[in-house]
Design an enzyme around this catalytic site. Structure first.
Site, PDB file in Angstrom:
ATOM      1  N   SER A  54      72.721  25.076-153.833  1.00 38.94           N
ATOM      2  CA  SER A  54      74.127  25.336-154.893  1.00 38.94           C
ATOM      3  C   SER A  54      73.667  24.922-156.477  1.00 38.94           C
ATOM      4  O   SER A  54      74.273  25.307-157.287  1.00 38.94           O
ATOM      5  CB  SER A  54      75.348  24.178-154.529  1.00 38.94           C
ATOM      6  OG  SER A  54      74.602  22.926-154.302  1.00 38.94           O
ATOM      7  N   GLY A  91      74.645  25.386-149.926  1.00 34.49           N
ATOM      8  CA  GLY A  91      74.553  24.928-148.741  1.00 34.49           C
ATOM      9  C   GLY A  91      73.570  25.257-147.881  1.00 34.49           C
ATOM     10  O   GLY A  91      73.464  24.912-146.630  1.00 34.49           O
ATOM     11  N   ASN A 119      69.610  20.118-147.981  1.00 33.73           N
ATOM     12  CA  ASN A 119      70.763  19.868-147.098  1.00 33.73           C
ATOM     13  C   ASN A 119      70.220  19.442-145.804  1.00 33.73           C
ATOM     14  O   ASN A 119      71.031  19.145-144.998  1.00 33.73           O
ATOM     15  CB  ASN A 119      71.345  21.278-146.991  1.00 33.73           C
ATOM     16  CG  ASN A 119      72.308  21.562-148.365  1.00 33.73           C
ATOM     17  OD1 ASN A 119      73.022  20.847-148.673  1.00 33.73           O
ATOM     18  ND2 ASN A 119      71.901  22.694-149.037  1.00 33.73           N
ATOM     19  N   ASP A 202      84.087  16.726-159.938  1.00 35.18           N
ATOM     20  CA  ASP A 202      83.798  16.079-158.633  1.00 35.18           C
ATOM     21  C   ASP A 202      82.700  15.153-158.712  1.00 35.18           C
ATOM     22  O   ASP A 202      82.640  14.828-157.741  1.00 35.18           O
ATOM     23  CB  ASP A 202      83.399  17.381-157.753  1.00 35.18           C
ATOM     24  CG  ASP A 202      82.438  18.145-158.162  1.00 35.18           C
ATOM     25  OD1 ASP A 202      81.738  17.777-158.981  1.00 35.18           O
ATOM     26  OD2 ASP A 202      81.694  19.262-157.472  1.00 35.18           O
ATOM     27  N   HIS A 205      78.435  18.154-159.356  1.00 43.45           N
ATOM     28  CA  HIS A 205      77.750  19.339-159.615  1.00 43.45           C
ATOM     29  C   HIS A 205      77.683  19.441-161.216  1.00 43.45           C
ATOM     30  O   HIS A 205      78.576  19.153-161.995  1.00 43.45           O
ATOM     31  CB  HIS A 205      78.608  20.604-159.430  1.00 43.45           C
ATOM     32  CG  HIS A 205      78.590  20.843-157.934  1.00 43.45           C
ATOM     33  ND1 HIS A 205      79.644  20.444-157.250  1.00 43.45           N
ATOM     34  CD2 HIS A 205      77.921  21.425-157.163  1.00 43.45           C
ATOM     35  CE1 HIS A 205      79.449  20.727-155.869  1.00 43.45           C
ATOM     36  NE2 HIS A 205      78.297  21.432-155.543  1.00 43.45           N
TER      37      HIS A 205
END
Length: 229
Positions: A54, A91, A119, A202, A205
């Site tokens: 991502s 992801g 991940n 958030d 990011h």
């Protein structure tokens, strides 16, 4: 290991799980410089492929603001004939990257930047398995596209798996770079992870400003490869 560093690792790694500018030099005095050579059409330029998660995909920002696009703008400003392909998938694990590398290599890229594995760490996968998957990607590139140069992008993981796991995970990237004789970006999110002003609402990011710093981290390692051609 200080608390701030652990918070940085946590935020950077969580970003991958939760997701499904170069200054021109002033001309010197003297005779006028020669006009730059005509550029190749984009489809005929050698490709730089960014294989990643991502962070590479630019989740939460416009694609033009993600760091691969910023690298492309820098290349264009320097009249370096490359096309940039953003092959980031939010992801994705190292196993997923391994599965699709054959398809990406149909482009016969001049350079492949490999950003994967974070991940895996979030899911507690064996670091040896992650390392084997990235090694398999490297081996596949050398077998199918021997002219492609590669760059390894280092990543961190959460500390909740224990200190030993964290240390084993962090060693994956420098060890792969050393074993295969490849350039290494030590930590692609250096200076961004854990910095509130450089991350989206958030907190995980990168903002456009954060991506500009990521682009600088990548460019420091990529520049010698693209200017040496």
């Amino acid at each position: 290991m200080n608390r701030r560093w652990l918070e940085t690792i946590t935020l950077c790694a969580a970003a991958l799980l939760l997701a499904p500018a170069c200054k021109k030099e002033q001309p010197s005095a003297g005779p006028p410089a020669a006009a730059p050579a005509a550029r190749l059409p984009a489809t005929q330029r050698p490709a730089i492929i960014f294989l990643g998660t991502s962070i590479t995909a630019g989740l939460g920002v416009d694609l033009s603001q993600a760091y691969p696009a910023l690298i492309e703008k820098r290349l264009d400003s320097l009249h370096l004939d490359y096309q940039v392909i953003n092959a980031g998938v939010s992801g994705e694990t190292s196993a997923g990257a391994r599965q699709r590398i054959g398809w990406l290599l149909r482009q016969k890229p001049a350079i492949l930047v490999i950003e994967t594995g974070a991940n895996d760490g979030l899911r507690g996968q064996d670091p040896a398995s992650t390392k084997a998957n990235i090694q398999a990607i490297i081996d596949s590139v050398r077998a199918r596209s021997p002219g492609t140069r590669m760059v390894i992008a280092g990543m961190q993981t959460l500390p909740n798996m224990g200190r030993r796991y964290l240390e084993e995970f962090v060693r994956i990237y420098p060890e792969l770079a050393e074993t295969n004789g490849l350039p290494l970006i030590p930590f692609i999110l250096e200076g961004v992870g854990g910095v509130d002003s450089l991350n989206q609402a958030d907190g995980i990011h990168p903002t456009p400003a954060g991506h500009r710093i990521v682009a600088d981290n990548v460019w420091r390692v990529l520049e010698p490869l693209v200017t040496r051609r």
